[in-house]
Design a protein around this motif. Structure first.
Motif, PDB file in Angstrom:
ATOM      1  N   VAL A   1       0.890  -1.175  -0.082  1.00 48.73           N
ATOM      2  CA  VAL A   1       0.016   0.010   0.127  1.00 48.73           C
ATOM      3  C   VAL A   1       0.972   1.320   0.282  1.00 48.73           C
ATOM      4  CG1 VAL A   1      -1.751   1.288   1.413  1.00 48.73           C
ATOM      5  CG2 VAL A   1      -1.754  -1.353   1.478  1.00 48.73           C
TER       6      VAL A   1
ATOM      7  N   LYS B   1       1.790  -3.224   4.298  1.00 52.61           N
ATOM      8  CA  LYS B   1       1.545  -4.342   3.390  1.00 52.61           C
ATOM      9  C   LYS B   1       0.308  -4.909   4.060  1.00 52.61           C
ATOM     10  CE  LYS B   1       4.103  -8.056   4.204  1.00 52.61           C
ATOM     11  NZ  LYS B   1       4.787  -9.038   4.634  1.00 52.61           N
ATOM     12  N   VAL B   2      -0.823  -5.408   3.027  1.00 57.91           N
ATOM     13  CA  VAL B   2      -1.964  -5.984   3.415  1.00 57.91           C
ATOM     14  C   VAL B   2      -1.720  -7.328   4.006  1.00 57.91           C
ATOM     15  CG1 VAL B   2      -4.031  -6.891   2.587  1.00 57.91           C
ATOM     16  CG2 VAL B   2      -3.044  -4.774   1.460  1.00 57.91           C
TER      17      VAL B   2
ATOM     18  N   VAL C   1      -4.022  -3.705   7.250  1.00 57.32           N
ATOM     19  CA  VAL C   1      -2.507  -3.319   6.886  1.00 57.32           C
ATOM     20  C   VAL C   1      -1.540  -3.204   7.995  1.00 57.32           C
ATOM     21  CG1 VAL C   1      -1.409  -1.785   5.526  1.00 57.32           C
ATOM     22  CG2 VAL C   1      -3.801  -2.158   5.105  1.00 57.32           C
TER      23      VAL C   1
END
Length: 116
Positions: A55, A72-73, A89
């Protein structure tokens, strides 16, 4: 002096995109703790988002330049009746051990923030 708001704060909202799919959303802080994960709000279910996706800032909010990696997801959930994904996230920064920061100059008047 500076006014600082961590992206993990529940009052924080950053316009972001998922780098791989270009899906746009708001990254907001989680009330689960000062150094907890963040979540994506208004991420439409029609977009392909997966764990591990990066992201980045979108630049559309006029506060942050585009392309800054923020996290990061780590979790994506949705059902057929949901309009939006429920997405968690994990920030790239460990805020509890942060030693250096970059200062982005933003005019308080431009952001509608009350000040003395």
């Amino acid at each position: 002096s500076s006014l600082v708001l961590l992206m993990t704060d529940p009052n924080s909202a950053v316009d972001v995109v998922v780098q791989r799919s270009r899906a746009r959303a708001l990254l907001v802080g989680s009330p689960r703790g000062q150094f907890g994960n963040t979540k994506l709000e208004y991420l439409q279910r029609k977009f392909d988002v997966q764990s591990g996706d990066v992201v980045v800032t979108s630049g559309f909010d006029g506060v942050y330049p585009p392309g800054l990696p923020v996290g990061k997801v780590v979790k994506v959930e949705s059902s057929d009746s949901d309009v939006f994904h429920e997405t968690e996230v994990s920030p790239f920064v460990r805020f509890e051990s942060l030693q250096e920061v970059t200062i982005l100059s933003v005019s308080v008047a431009d952001q509608g923030i009350a000040h003395d």
